[in-house]
Scaffold this active site. Structure first.
Site, PDB file in Angstrom:
ATOM      1  N   LYS A 250       0.822  -1.223   0.000  1.00  0.00           N
ATOM      2  CA  LYS A 250       0.000   0.000   0.000  1.00  0.00           C
ATOM      3  C   LYS A 250       0.849   1.264   0.000  1.00  0.00           C
ATOM      4  CE  LYS A 250      -4.364  -1.932   1.359  1.00  0.00           C
ATOM      5  NZ  LYS A 250      -5.299  -2.262   2.424  1.00  0.00           N
TER       6      LYS A 250
ATOM      7  N   ARG B 293      -3.399  -9.987   4.882  1.00  0.00           N
ATOM      8  CA  ARG B 293      -3.859 -10.046   3.486  1.00  0.00           C
ATOM      9  C   ARG B 293      -2.689  -9.587   2.627  1.00  0.00           C
ATOM     10  NH1 ARG B 293      -6.120  -6.681  -0.229  1.00  0.00           N
ATOM     11  NH2 ARG B 293      -7.800  -7.504  -1.528  1.00  0.00           N
TER      12      ARG B 293
HETATM   13  N1  HH2 Z   1      -7.446  -3.788   0.985  1.00  0.00           N
HETATM   14  C1  HH2 Z   1      -7.808  -3.781  -0.304  1.00  0.00           C
HETATM   15  C2  HH2 Z   1      -8.912  -4.503  -0.747  1.00  0.00           C
HETATM   16  N2  HH2 Z   1      -9.623  -5.256   0.106  1.00  0.00           N
HETATM   17  N3  HH2 Z   1     -10.010  -6.068   2.290  1.00  0.00           N
HETATM   18  C3  HH2 Z   1      -9.678  -6.082   3.595  1.00  0.00           C
HETATM   19  N4  HH2 Z   1     -10.388  -6.825   4.458  1.00  0.00           N
HETATM   20  N5  HH2 Z   1      -8.606  -5.357   4.087  1.00  0.00           N
HETATM   21  C4  HH2 Z   1      -7.849  -4.592   3.272  1.00  0.00           C
HETATM   22  O1  HH2 Z   1      -6.895  -3.941   3.786  1.00  0.00           O
HETATM   23  C5  HH2 Z   1      -8.167  -4.544   1.880  1.00  0.00           C
HETATM   24  C6  HH2 Z   1      -9.276  -5.297   1.420  1.00  0.00           C
HETATM   25  C7  HH2 Z   1      -7.001  -2.986  -1.280  1.00  0.00           C
HETATM   26  O2  HH2 Z   1      -5.939  -3.741  -1.783  1.00  0.00           O
HETATM   27  P1  HH2 Z   1      -5.944  -4.470  -3.214  1.00  0.00           P
HETATM   28  O3  HH2 Z   1      -7.065  -5.437  -3.317  1.00  0.00           O
HETATM   29  O4  HH2 Z   1      -4.631  -5.052  -3.482  1.00  0.00           O
HETATM   30  O5  HH2 Z   1      -6.120  -3.258  -4.213  1.00  0.00           O
HETATM   31  P2  HH2 Z   1      -7.313  -2.839  -5.148  1.00  0.00           P
HETATM   32  O6  HH2 Z   1      -8.467  -2.563  -4.261  1.00  0.00           O
HETATM   33  O7  HH2 Z   1      -6.787  -1.622  -5.864  1.00  0.00           O
HETATM   34  O8  HH2 Z   1      -7.603  -3.972  -6.079  1.00  0.00           O
END
Ligand code: HH2
Length: 293
Positions: free
Chosen positions: A226, A261
């Site tokens: 992040k 995660r």
């Molecule tokens: N962060 C993201 C998405 N979902 N769910 C939980 N429970 N906790 C988190 O910190 C979290 C989440 C964002 O990360 P990512 O899926 O890699 O990015 P994007 O939303 O741009 O696909």
């Protein structure tokens, strides 16, 4: 034994037939983004084949859960219509549920997407709005009797105090869950690292994570790749945030995370196992630690 700041170890949770014994070790949730625009640069576009291959690899590397998402949540993201989100995630969930032996989580804040994904074989709902976006989400989780991750999302909310705001937000989610009839023991809480916080706030969140354990529920934390990690390192891009992510995962575990995660499963399994060996010592004479997956 778990020596970290603890009030009580949450009751074990069965997800998709697998028993999660909180406190025994840190569990890993591997991120499968079926998106063209994820911030981390790992979006797999609409290539279901690539998503399934990544999921299989993650399981071999030691993931305990696969989290499938079809809508990027990065700041300023473009919302995806319901049908498109389903078109992205359902084929992947369906195949993974058949082809891997770990639980599948559906990362969505839309009840209709969650319902279809659970029907396609998912075992857990991961809602980044903690039941506060779609009023049909908590009743759906109650109806289907599945576990859920409720995340606090600070976006659009007034700031008072990092942990105070997270606790208040999560308490609202827990009230919605209770009203819908979801047993508390079926929930995992997440402070929402990167969702509406400054860099300093995100760092403070990890430093004070132990305070959330007082809520008595397992804690999931998602720091992987992040922007706060990039900012601390001097604005490095997501693909150069591996070691910074590793540091944040280790600190999250020391301060009470039960699950992390992550995008880089093989590397973070090592981080978790070594941090666990230090932060969750076994009493002398007890059985050896379970072997790494
Ligand atoms: N962060 C993201 C998405 N979902 N769910 C939980 N429970 N906790 C988190 O910190 C979290 C989440 C964002 O990360 P990512 O899926 O890699 O990015 P994007 O939303 O741009 O696909």
């Amino acid at each position: 034994m778990d020596d970290r700041p603890t009030v009580s170890v949450p009751a074990p949770l069965v997800i998709g037939g697998r028993r999660f014994e909180w406190g025994a070790r840190t569990y890993l949730m591997g991120v499968i983004n079926v998106t063209p625009d994820s911030f981390s640069g790992d979006g797999l576009g609409l290539d279901a084949e690539a998503a399934v291959a990544q999921g299989r690899r993650f399981v071999t590397e030691g993931a305990d859960i696969l989290d499938v998402g079809g809508e990027s949540t990065r700041p300023g993201f473009q919302g995806v219509p319901l049908e498109e989100e389903m078109r992205r995630v359902l084929p992947v969930v369906e195949r993974l549920a058949r082809e891997v032996d770990v639980p599948i989580s559906i990362d969505t804040c839309k009840a209709e997407v969650a319902r279809a994904a659970l029907k396609a074989g998912a075992h857990l709902v991961n809602d980044i709005w903690g039941f506060r976006h779609d009023p049909a989400m908590a009743p759906l989780v109650a109806e289907l009797g599945v576990p859920a991750v409720v995340m606090h999302n600070q976006r659009g909310r007034e700031f008072h105090d990092v942990i105070g705001d997270i606790r208040a937000g999560l308490e609202t989610s827990l009230r919605l869950a209770e009203r819908a009839g979801i047993p508390r023991r079926r929930l995992i809480i997440d402070p929402g690292f990167g969702f509406g916080w400054s860099v300093e706030h995100n760092l403070e969140m990890l430093r004070r994570l132990g305070e959330l354990r007082e809520m008595g529920l397992p804690v999931l934390v998602g720091t992987s790749r992040k922007s706060t990690i990039g900012a601390v390192l001097g604005d490095v891009p997501p693909e150069e945030r591996l070691m910074g992510s590793a540091a944040s995962v280790a600190i999250a575990i020391v301060h009470g995370a039960d699950m992390v995660r992550v995008h880089d499963v093989a590397e973070m399994v090592q981080v978790c196992r070594v941090t666990d060996a230090i932060a969750r010592p076994r009493p002398a004479g007890s059985a050896d630690r379970p072997p790494p997956p």
